[in-house]
Design a protein around this motif. Structure first.
Motif, mmCIF file in Angstrom:
data_model
loop_
_atom_site.group_PDB
_atom_site.id
_atom_site.type_symbol
_atom_site.label_atom_id
_atom_site.label_comp_id
_atom_site.label_asym_id
_atom_site.label_seq_id
_atom_site.Cartn_x
_atom_site.Cartn_y
_atom_site.Cartn_z
ATOM 1 N N HIS A 18 0.830 -1.205 0.000
ATOM 2 C CA HIS A 18 0.000 0.000 0.000
ATOM 3 C C HIS A 18 0.868 1.260 0.000
ATOM 4 O O HIS A 18 0.572 2.225 -0.707
ATOM 5 N N ARG A 31 2.058 1.923 -3.372
ATOM 6 C CA ARG A 31 1.002 2.466 -4.234
ATOM 7 C C ARG A 31 0.812 3.948 -3.978
ATOM 8 O O ARG A 31 0.655 4.748 -4.894
ATOM 9 N N LEU A 32 0.855 4.324 -2.680
ATOM 10 C CA LEU A 32 0.651 5.731 -2.347
ATOM 11 C C LEU A 32 1.807 6.592 -2.820
ATOM 12 O O LEU A 32 1.652 7.780 -3.050
ATOM 13 N N GLY A 48 3.086 6.296 -5.574
ATOM 14 C CA GLY A 48 2.978 6.441 -7.024
ATOM 15 C C GLY A 48 3.266 5.188 -7.817
ATOM 16 O O GLY A 48 3.341 5.242 -9.045
ATOM 17 N N ALA A 49 3.433 4.027 -7.146
ATOM 18 C CA ALA A 49 3.724 2.805 -7.892
ATOM 19 C C ALA A 49 2.434 2.195 -8.424
ATOM 20 O O ALA A 49 1.426 2.160 -7.721
ATOM 21 N N THR A 50 2.480 1.724 -9.663
ATOM 22 C CA THR A 50 1.335 0.987 -10.200
ATOM 23 C C THR A 50 1.276 -0.355 -9.482
ATOM 24 O O THR A 50 2.255 -0.763 -8.856
ATOM 25 N N ARG A 84 -7.934 5.296 4.472
ATOM 26 C CA ARG A 84 -7.733 4.291 3.431
ATOM 27 C C ARG A 84 -8.696 4.509 2.268
ATOM 28 O O ARG A 84 -8.353 4.244 1.122
ATOM 29 N N ALA A 143 -7.334 7.381 0.345
ATOM 30 C CA ALA A 143 -6.142 6.954 -0.402
ATOM 31 C C ALA A 143 -6.503 6.049 -1.571
ATOM 32 O O ALA A 143 -5.675 5.826 -2.455
ATOM 33 N N LEU A 167 -7.321 2.868 -1.127
ATOM 34 C CA LEU A 167 -6.967 1.494 -0.778
ATOM 35 C C LEU A 167 -8.214 0.671 -0.460
ATOM 36 O O LEU A 167 -8.194 -0.537 -0.531
ATOM 37 N N PRO A 197 -7.031 5.351 -9.566
ATOM 38 C CA PRO A 197 -6.347 4.377 -8.706
ATOM 39 C C PRO A 197 -5.387 5.056 -7.740
ATOM 40 O O PRO A 197 -4.946 6.189 -7.978
ATOM 41 N N THR A 198 -5.085 4.364 -6.660
ATOM 42 C CA THR A 198 -4.248 4.897 -5.582
ATOM 43 C C THR A 198 -3.011 5.633 -6.085
ATOM 44 O O THR A 198 -2.739 6.764 -5.677
ATOM 45 N N HIS A 199 -2.275 4.998 -7.001
ATOM 46 C CA HIS A 199 -0.987 5.571 -7.382
ATOM 47 C C HIS A 199 -1.116 6.826 -8.222
ATOM 48 O O HIS A 199 -0.140 7.517 -8.453
ATOM 49 N N PHE A 206 -1.593 11.274 -3.245
ATOM 50 C CA PHE A 206 -1.757 11.502 -1.810
ATOM 51 C C PHE A 206 -0.691 10.706 -1.065
ATOM 52 O O PHE A 206 -0.400 9.575 -1.412
#
Lengths: 563, 347
Positions: free
Chosen positions: A174, A177-178, A180-182, B45, B48, B50, B69-71, B75
């Motif tokens: 997670h 992902r936050l 910026g990773a796909t 979450r 974000a 998630l 999507p999250t990425h 944030f």
């Protein structure tokens, strides 16, 4: 007082060490001597390097291919079990662990009933299209070997990788992902590197099993596919060329040891608690559409992979599809118990023919003796290893070496040393249960040792202050705690011994085969009755091993692993 | 900038969030305050990406984020357990978000260096994160979340795992770093001291809804419900009954209060709760008089530095009051509460 543990440990070591020296290292040395002695020079006269290089390269080739295919199936399956909760999860997990306890001959027989000339697929195609010969020639082919290996070893990937995957902190992914990773980047840059140790270790273990695979290759690969193990058998048993067989054994032993060392090295946990999931369960129901499709597809795949060969074997053992010898043309199709009834009758007048019931009797006898030896030695060894003595570090590898030596190597060594009375007594060849106990010993030690180590010393000290003498401490404190794991290990040793084929194929007397040897013999003979009897025996063996694994599940303590 | 509208979410088939709405403005530090298990982390979450809400929307500058999507949201979230990548060094952890943005190597190393300087950990760059102490991990996690300059930073109980002295010290540090960064922040905590020490605005979450939001001072002076008053630890809450409307009289178990007209809809015989703040108490000798005067027994007298905290027993009820002078334990004491400082919550 400080000297006592050392002395005690030495005393404990005495019997297992003597046993191993006589029954494991002596045959091993014999193999080396055969390879390097002058006495067998006549064997070397016809030696060509290709006798080694051909099986060696094929073994590497098929083991690598098998491992890659196993990963291809096992990784998504590991993910499925690590992340998702779905109806029937527990059942599927139990089924996925079944191959681990199945003897190789049973697996080979099961695949034979699926893809062999007398198997379901070919018989169905023949009936549908009115053919005279089986159209699919999958038996004795590389795909057959690969399929059986994937069937066998997917459970290892699932077991090792899914457990470390489910313990991995999901927040790490997670966090990626936050940042910026796909999802794919998060997987490759965070999850995969963290899974790498267990992934590598599982892959090496699978490679090792594929590399040393014997029964499956012998029974499904046919004469044109010779791995090192099969070639050892061929050279020793069919061509009586012991030096070449010995040389192959030495090479094989070297490679397996190397892979085992490598596997132990990568297996050490690296990040401690930092990568562990702080919460208990990370399982979730598939929520998104693609997740539902994935779970559904994967569950179907795994059921097909694990259940189909087993179901195929059992059903085929109750069905007549082909005419008996001498009755060609008159095909009767139907359910039958005949193959099972025939197990108890001696039909053939051939001198090599032995009624199957005798094979069953032999196997039970050998396994009974084998678990006695393995249990006793295992207890002593585990107690010795549990002591805090400095030389334990030196002695432990000596005990784990039998795990690295293949059963075929052991069989060859026994053939060289113990092929004489009293060990090869024709009525009761003691060398067979001894070989079986050596093969089961590492598993027994690994099961009992954690239980012994789990007993806090203060428990023993407390009972001593309450007036118990050392024997009473052993009986009243240690025994109740260790008993459970001892039982587990004995059941496990029993199934190992019952299904053992590699070493036994070298050692069994033609007049006194074990169940796996008899299955191998019957299934390669023509005729529906022979085939059916092989299947009936395989099904019985399957049943016993299945019951054994259920028993193990029932009596083992939660959290204990059988690796 | 960020608008959260009517979020609902179930947890194990029970409603956890029952329609949560709040906003975060530019450069604002909002503290989401609630007891543990109230769903604070779940809100983060959802923001974000998630987790998905059962219903409700998250808007960023007016745009619905449902399908982002999250990425791609940009944030940052600092996890309660920091979730530092154990297979990477301190510098590699901080660089991760910058690498994901596809920045050039020189740019990345320059910004990692700056970032390490801002948390005063330059010499830690090549250390594995598994060797850091709790406070050091916390700072690296903050630096990692801030490095890619996120549009919004969320912190999930960032000081939760640390001991008290370290916390007070880090609150100051956090305040400085967060205000300097000018990034809007949602800070989740269950600790009111942390919240009061940091927040521009407090949002109080209880039982799946937002009970109240406002500046720390507003909440302190005008808690909207007894739960907020109690959660913020504002003072004594006593059950009472309205006995008369003009002038308003409320009967408590130990006395009867007379209050000036309040802008509340009350009726005679209605049950209510009364907030008596310890700092408003006026200590008087026995047998004197005053606004809402009553007498009680001193159970305990604690020296708190600038004042004494008295534990008073008034018939069956325990009250706390501040006093400039100590009181003798076991003695009788007179107390009065000025009517204009008393707050009433109708039930």
């Amino acid at each position: 007082m400080t000297k006592r543990p050392a002395l005690l440990t030495l005393a404990l070591w005495l019997i297992p060490l003597a046993f191993l020296a006589y029954f494991f290292y002596q045959p091993l040395i014999a193999i080396f001597r055969v390879v390097f002695s002058e006495r067998f020079s006549q064997g070397w006269e016809f030696f060509e390097w290709s006798q080694v290089s051909r099986p060696l390269s094929f073994t590497f080739f098929q083991a690598t291919l098998s491992t890659l295919l196993t990963l291809l199936v096992g990784l998504p399956a590991a993910w499925l079990f690590a992340k998702f909760d779905f109806p029937g999860r527990k059942g599927l997990r139990s089924i996925s662990l079944l191959p681990f306890i199945l003897p190789t001959v049973v697996v080979a027989a099961a695949f034979n009933t699926l893809i062999g000339p007398q198997g379901w697929i070919n018989q169905a195609l023949m009936a549908l299209f009115n053919l005279n010969a089986p159209p699919l020639k999958l038996l004795n082919s590389l795909p057959a070997i690969l399929m059986a290996h994937v069937f066998y070893n997917t459970s290892i990937i699932i077991r090792i990788v899914s457990s470390s995957w489910s313990r991995l902190n999901p927040r790490l992914e997670h966090a990626a992902r936050l940042l910026g990773a796909t999802p794919w980047q998060a997987f490759t840059k965070v999850t995969l590197p963290l899974l790498a140790p267990s992934l590598l270790s599982a892959s090496l273990l699978v490679f090792l099993f594929d590399f040393t695979s014997f029964g499956v290759v012998l029974m499904l690969g046919g004469p044109q596919f010779s791995t090192i193990e099969v070639e050892i058998y061929n050279q020793a048993m069919n061509r009586f060329n012991l030096p070449v067989a010995g040389l192959l054994s030495v090479i094989q032993l070297g490679i397996t040891l190397l892979v085992t060392l490598l596997q132990n090295r990568v297996n050490t946990p690296r990040y401690g608690k930092a990568a562990l999931n702080p919460e208990k369960s990370a399982l979730s129901r598939p929520a998104k559409r693609w997740q539902k499709i994935f779970v559904f597809f994967m569950v179907i795949c795994l059921i097909l992979l694990f259940a189909v060969p087993v179901v195929s074997l059992i059903t085929r053992s109750f069905v007549t599809l082909e005419a008996d010898r001498g009755q060609r043309g008159e095909v009767e199709v139907g359910l039958t118990l005949r193959y099972y009834r025939e197990l108890f009758q001696n039909r053939s007048r051939s001198i090599f023919y032995v009624p199957p019931i005798e094979a069953i009797r032999n196997s039970l006898l050998y396994s009974g003796v084998a678990i006695l030896i393995a249990g006793l030695l295992g207890l002593l060894t585990a107690y010795a290893l549990a002591q805090r003595a400095r030389f334990n570090k030196l002695l432990e590898p000596l005990f784990m070496l039998p795990l690295g030596a293949s059963a075929v190597t052991l069989g060859l060594g026994f053939l060289l040393i113990f092929n004489r009375p009293p060990w090869a007594n024709s009525r009761f060849p003691l060398m067979i249960p001894i070989a079986h106990s050596l093969i089961a010993l590492p598993f027994v030690v690994r099961t009992i040792l954690p239980a012994i180590r789990s007993i806090p010393e203060s428990l023993r000290e407390a009972s001593r202050t309450l007036g118990a003498n050392p024997l009473q401490v052993l009986l009243k404190v240690d025994l109740p705690i260790v008993l459970r794991s001892l039982l587990v290990s004995l059941v496990f040793a029993f199934t190992i011994s019952l299904g053992e084929f590699g070493a036994t194929s070298f050692l069994s007397n033609p007049h006194a085969p074990t169940i796996p040897v008899a299955i191998y013999r019957y299934i390669s003979q023509p005729g529906a009755l022979n085939y059916g009897q092989a299947l009936a025996m395989s099904s019985l063996l399957l049943l016993v091993c299945g019951l054994g694994s259920i028993l193990i599940e029932k009596i083992r303590l939660p959290g204990e692993e059988l690796f | 900038m960020l608008e959260v509208q009517n979020l609902t979410k179930d947890y194990e088939n029970k409603p956890l969030l029952k329609g949560v709405s709040f906003e975060v403005g530019k450069g604002e530090l909002v503290c989401l305050l609630g007891s543990s298990g109230s769903g604070k982390s779940t809100i983060l979450r959802i923001i974000a990406g998630l987790e998905e809400p059962k219903s409700g929307t998250v808007l960023w500058e007016g745009r619905d984020l449902r399908d982002v999507p999250t990425h791609k949201r940009g944030f940052g979230l600092m996890f309660q357990d920091y979730a530092l990548f154990p297979h990477k060094t301190v510098a590699q952890n901080i660089a991760f978000g910058l690498q994901m943005q596809g920045l050039k190597e020189e740019e990345i190393s320059r910004r990692v260096k700056e970032s390490l300087e801002s948390i005063r950990m330059q010499s830690f760059a090549d250390r594995p994160v598994t060797e850091l102490s709790g406070g050091e991990q916390q700072r690296v996690a903050l630096a990692r979340a801030l490095a890619p300059s996120p549009n919004l930073l969320m912190l999930d109980e960032p000081l939760g795992a640390l001991d008290h002295t370290l916390r007070t010290q880090l609150i100051q540090e956090l305040r400085a770093i967060l205000h300097q960064s000018q990034i809007p922040v949602i800070y989740v905590t269950h600790d009111r001291e942390e919240a009061f020490g940091l927040a521009d605005r407090l949002v109080i979450l209880h039982d799946g809804i937002i009970l109240q939001q406002g500046s720390p001072m507003e909440l302190f002076e005008q808690p909207s419900t007894p739960w907020v008053a109690e959660f913020l630890g504002l003072g004594n809450l006593v059950n009472g009954v309205v006995t008369q409307l003009k002038p308003l009289q409320i009967k408590l178990p130990f006395t009867e209060l007379t209050l000036p007209g309040l802008p509340l809809e009350l009726s005679e015989g209605q049950a209510c709760q009364v907030l008596l703040r310890p700092e408003d108490a006026l200590i008087a000798p026995t047998n004197s008089a005053g606004e809402n005067y009553f007498e009680c027994i001193v159970r305990d007298s604690l020296f708190m530095g600038e004042y004494f905290q008295l534990e008073l027993l008034c018939s069956q009820t325990t009250l706390f009051a501040r006093s400039e002078t100590p009181a003798k334990v076991g003695s009788r004491l007179g107390v009065s509460w000025p009517a204009d400082k008393i707050q009433v919550f109708p039930k």
